[in-house]
Each structure stands twice: as structure tokens, then as C-alpha cells.
Design an enzyme around this catalytic site. Structure first.
Site, mmCIF file in Angstrom:
data_model
loop_
_atom_site.group_PDB
_atom_site.id
_atom_site.type_symbol
_atom_site.label_atom_id
_atom_site.label_comp_id
_atom_site.label_asym_id
_atom_site.label_seq_id
_atom_site.Cartn_x
_atom_site.Cartn_y
_atom_site.Cartn_z
ATOM 1 N N GLY A 12 0.784 -1.240 0.000
ATOM 2 C CA GLY A 12 0.000 0.000 0.000
ATOM 3 C C GLY A 12 0.810 1.281 0.000
ATOM 4 N N MET A 89 -2.738 -6.916 -7.651
ATOM 5 C CA MET A 89 -2.051 -8.020 -8.324
ATOM 6 C C MET A 89 -3.023 -9.104 -8.774
ATOM 7 S SD MET A 89 0.792 -6.591 -8.315
ATOM 8 C CE MET A 89 2.193 -7.634 -8.663
ATOM 9 N N ILE A 91 -5.415 -9.974 -12.481
ATOM 10 C CA ILE A 91 -5.704 -9.500 -13.838
ATOM 11 C C ILE A 91 -7.208 -9.268 -13.960
ATOM 12 C CG2 ILE A 91 -5.632 -10.114 -16.281
ATOM 13 C CD1 ILE A 91 -3.066 -11.708 -15.643
ATOM 14 N N LEU A 92 -7.560 -8.055 -14.322
ATOM 15 C CA LEU A 92 -8.971 -7.700 -14.451
ATOM 16 C C LEU A 92 -9.477 -8.122 -15.830
ATOM 17 C CD1 LEU A 92 -8.614 -4.201 -12.791
ATOM 18 C CD2 LEU A 92 -9.947 -6.118 -11.870
ATOM 19 N N HIS A 108 3.045 0.730 -13.072
ATOM 20 C CA HIS A 108 3.790 -0.508 -13.318
ATOM 21 C C HIS A 108 5.280 -0.206 -13.225
ATOM 22 C CE1 HIS A 108 4.592 -4.502 -14.901
ATOM 23 N NE2 HIS A 108 5.515 -3.943 -15.663
ATOM 24 N N SER A 135 6.021 3.299 -15.217
ATOM 25 C CA SER A 135 5.021 3.764 -16.179
ATOM 26 C C SER A 135 3.670 3.892 -15.492
ATOM 27 C CB SER A 135 4.857 2.754 -17.326
ATOM 28 O OG SER A 135 6.085 2.495 -17.960
ATOM 29 N N LEU A 143 -3.058 -7.026 -20.650
ATOM 30 C CA LEU A 143 -2.217 -6.794 -19.472
ATOM 31 C C LEU A 143 -1.064 -5.828 -19.764
ATOM 32 C CD1 LEU A 143 -1.616 -7.684 -16.507
ATOM 33 C CD2 LEU A 143 -0.013 -9.334 -17.495
ATOM 34 N N ASP A 144 -0.929 -4.824 -18.894
ATOM 35 C CA ASP A 144 0.190 -3.874 -18.945
ATOM 36 C C ASP A 144 0.317 -3.194 -20.306
ATOM 37 O OD1 ASP A 144 0.733 -4.363 -16.295
ATOM 38 O OD2 ASP A 144 2.215 -5.914 -16.712
ATOM 39 N N GLU A 173 7.981 6.070 -8.226
ATOM 40 C CA GLU A 173 6.544 5.761 -8.225
ATOM 41 C C GLU A 173 5.799 6.724 -7.316
ATOM 42 O OE1 GLU A 173 5.284 1.659 -7.846
ATOM 43 O OE2 GLU A 173 7.267 0.934 -8.406
HETATM 44 C C1 GAR Z 1 4.578 -1.291 -6.910
HETATM 45 O O1 GAR Z 1 5.946 -1.355 -7.196
HETATM 46 C C2 GAR Z 1 3.762 -1.278 -8.186
HETATM 47 O O2 GAR Z 1 4.375 -0.568 -9.216
HETATM 48 C C3 GAR Z 1 3.699 -2.740 -8.506
HETATM 49 O O3 GAR Z 1 3.493 -3.356 -7.259
HETATM 50 C C4 GAR Z 1 4.096 -2.554 -6.239
HETATM 51 C C5 GAR Z 1 3.051 -2.283 -5.198
HETATM 52 O O4 GAR Z 1 3.652 -1.651 -4.107
HETATM 53 N N1 GAR Z 1 2.657 -3.036 -9.411
HETATM 54 C C6 GAR Z 1 2.746 -3.995 -10.327
HETATM 55 O O5 GAR Z 1 3.704 -4.706 -10.441
HETATM 56 C C7 GAR Z 1 1.540 -4.110 -11.212
HETATM 57 N N2 GAR Z 1 1.846 -4.869 -12.383
HETATM 58 P P1 GAR Z 1 2.738 -0.893 -3.038
HETATM 59 O O6 GAR Z 1 1.689 -1.903 -2.578
HETATM 60 O O7 GAR Z 1 3.688 -0.539 -1.951
HETATM 61 O O8 GAR Z 1 2.122 0.297 -3.711
#
Ligand code: GAR
Length: 229
Positions: A12, A89, A91-92, A108, A135, A143-144, A173
Site C-alpha cells: 500500500g 495483483m 488480472i482484471l 507498473h 510507467s 495486461l500492462d 513511483e
Molecule cells: C509497486 O511497485 C507497483 O508498481 C507494482 O506493485 C508494487 C506495489 O507496491 N505493481 C505492479 O507490479 C503491477 N503490475 P505498493 O503496494 O507498496 O504500492
């Protein structure tokens, strides 16, 4: 005031960065609900800060369609204009995505189209990529993929491990997702089923709060003109 849902599955930290930015920079936006598909640390963080939360677990539904219908109902009941996926995490399905066409965005940890899927940091190291990054893109049924909204890059270092790289990407991010929210709130960024459009990308970076501007100025590679001025 932008009303949006955040969908999470884990730690989160991106949800937290969005909530912090709204408070710190008085962004005209409100997280109306945080939805997770499992019990996770992020949902506790959301509760701790008083955000409405819903845990909607796949195991409680017979089908993916029924699970997604419950998520969609929660999004609708909180009158959300946008859905931010933040480490969600699962896939919708195309049906779910299409009913929110132009409204769902994802973060991502790679420079898409490179390294879709999982383990992006290790794969970037294994492939000796010169650069890596993050991104933010619109979500489509594939996906992605989906129209790009923002991208920021950083150089790989010879000493990088998957963990060290993940930590550096995560810092980006935490700036770029609030930057996108800021763009939406300032109406500099428009999303529609046709794609994402920054109206004056150079000024949005100039107008952004200093920590966002300073950390993104050197590494924002999309929208392209934002980094040039
Ligand atoms: C983040 O690094 C996000 O970019 C990645 O999961 C992590 C979640 O961290 N998302 C993906 O890989 C989606 N394909 P967080 O729960 O600390 O935000």
C-alpha cells in the site's frame, strides 16, 4: 473534486503516496474507497488514516465475474470517477475494464512496453538494460498495455540488485502517481476511452509542488515535452 478508488493487494505504499499528496499539496481529490482483494498491510494503513476500505476476496465468490461485480458495485456505490490500481495483483477481465473505459489507470514498475508482468527489476538487471523506471498507463483489456500517461526513468547501476533497483523505482513511483493525480485535478490531463491527453505538459511540471517537480524534472520521459522545458 476528483473522487477515486484505489485498488491494492499488498504493502500500500503507492496508495499512501496518493493520500499523502492530497493532504500535503491540497490536491482537489478524494480517495473515496480503498479496495483490496486480500487482507494486506495496505488495507490497515488505509484504515489507520480513516479512509473507507473494503476487502473483497476472490475466494468468497464462485466466479471471477461475480468477484469483479462486487468490486464494481463498491466503486459505483462510492461514486468514483477514476480507479487507480496501486499494486493490485490480479488480472482484471475485459468486461470489467470495458465498463470503466477511460477511467482505470495503473502504475507498473518498468518502462513499458519493456518488462510487462512480474519480477521487472530482476529482468531489467538480467537483460543489462541501460535504463529502467516506472510507467503510469490507462488500463485496457490487455495486461500492462493501454495508452501511456506518464513515464520516468533512471539509469541502472553496476551495483544494482533487484532490491536496490526496486527501492529506487519505488521512490519515483511515489512522485509520479501523485503527479498524474495532480494533472487530473488541475485539468491539465484528460482521460477518455480514446487515450490520455496532457494539455500543457511543460507547465504542469513547472506548476507541480516542489518535491514532485524536483524529482521528476530530470527523469520524466513522458509526456515528452514536460522534461524539455
Ligand atoms: C509497486 O511497485 C507497483 O508498481 C507494482 O506493485 C508494487 C506495489 O507496491 N505493481 C505492479 O507490479 C503491477 N503490475 P505498493 O503496494 O507498496 O504500492
Amino acid at each position: 473534486m476528483i473522487r477515486f478508488a484505489v485498488l491494492i493487494s499488498g504493502r500500500g505504499s503507492n496508495m499512501t503516496s496518493l493520500a499523502d499528496a492530497i493532504e500535503d499539496y491540497s490536491i482537489a481529490a478524494k480517495i473515496t474507497v480503498v479496495i483490496s482483494n486480500k487482507c494486506c498491510a495496505g488495507i490497515n494503513l488505509a484504515k489507520d488514516r480513516g479512509l473507507p476500505t473494503r476487502v473483497i476476496q476472490r475466494k468468497n465468490f464462485d466466479t471471477q465475474a461475480a468477484h469483479e461485480a462486487a468490486i464494481a458495485a463498491a466503486i459505483h456505490s462510492h461514486r468514483c470517477e477514476y480507479v487507480f490500481l496501486a499494486g493490485y495483483m490480479a488480472i482484471l477481465s475485459g468486461d470489467f475494464v470495458n465498463q470503466f473505459a477511460g477511467q482505470i489507470i495503473n502504475i507498473h514498475p518498468s518502462l513499458l512496453p519493456a518488462f510487462k508482468g512480474l519480477n521487472t527489476h530482476q529482468r531489467a538487471i538480467d537483460e543489462k538494460a541501460a535504463t529502467h523506471g516506472v510507467s503510469v498507463h490507462m488500463v485496457t483489456a490487455t495486461l500492462d498495455e493501454g495508452p501511456m500517461i506518464a513515464q520516468a526513468s533512471l539509469p541502472l547501476m553496476a551495483s544494482d540488485t533487484a532490491n536496490s533497483l526496486a527501492a529506487r523505482v519505488l521512490q519515483l513511483e511515489h512522485q509520479i502517481y501523485p503527479f498524474v493525480l495532480f494533472g487530473l485535478a488541475k485539468k491539465n490531463l484528460s482521460l477518455s476511452p480514446e487515450g490520455a491527453r496532457w494539455h500543457t505538459p511543460s507547465s504542469i511540471l513547472a506548476d507541480a509542488p516542489a518535491p514532485m517537480r524536483d524529482s521528476l524534472a530530470r527523469c520524466l520521459i513522458w509526456p515528452a515535452s514536460a522534461s524539455k522545458e
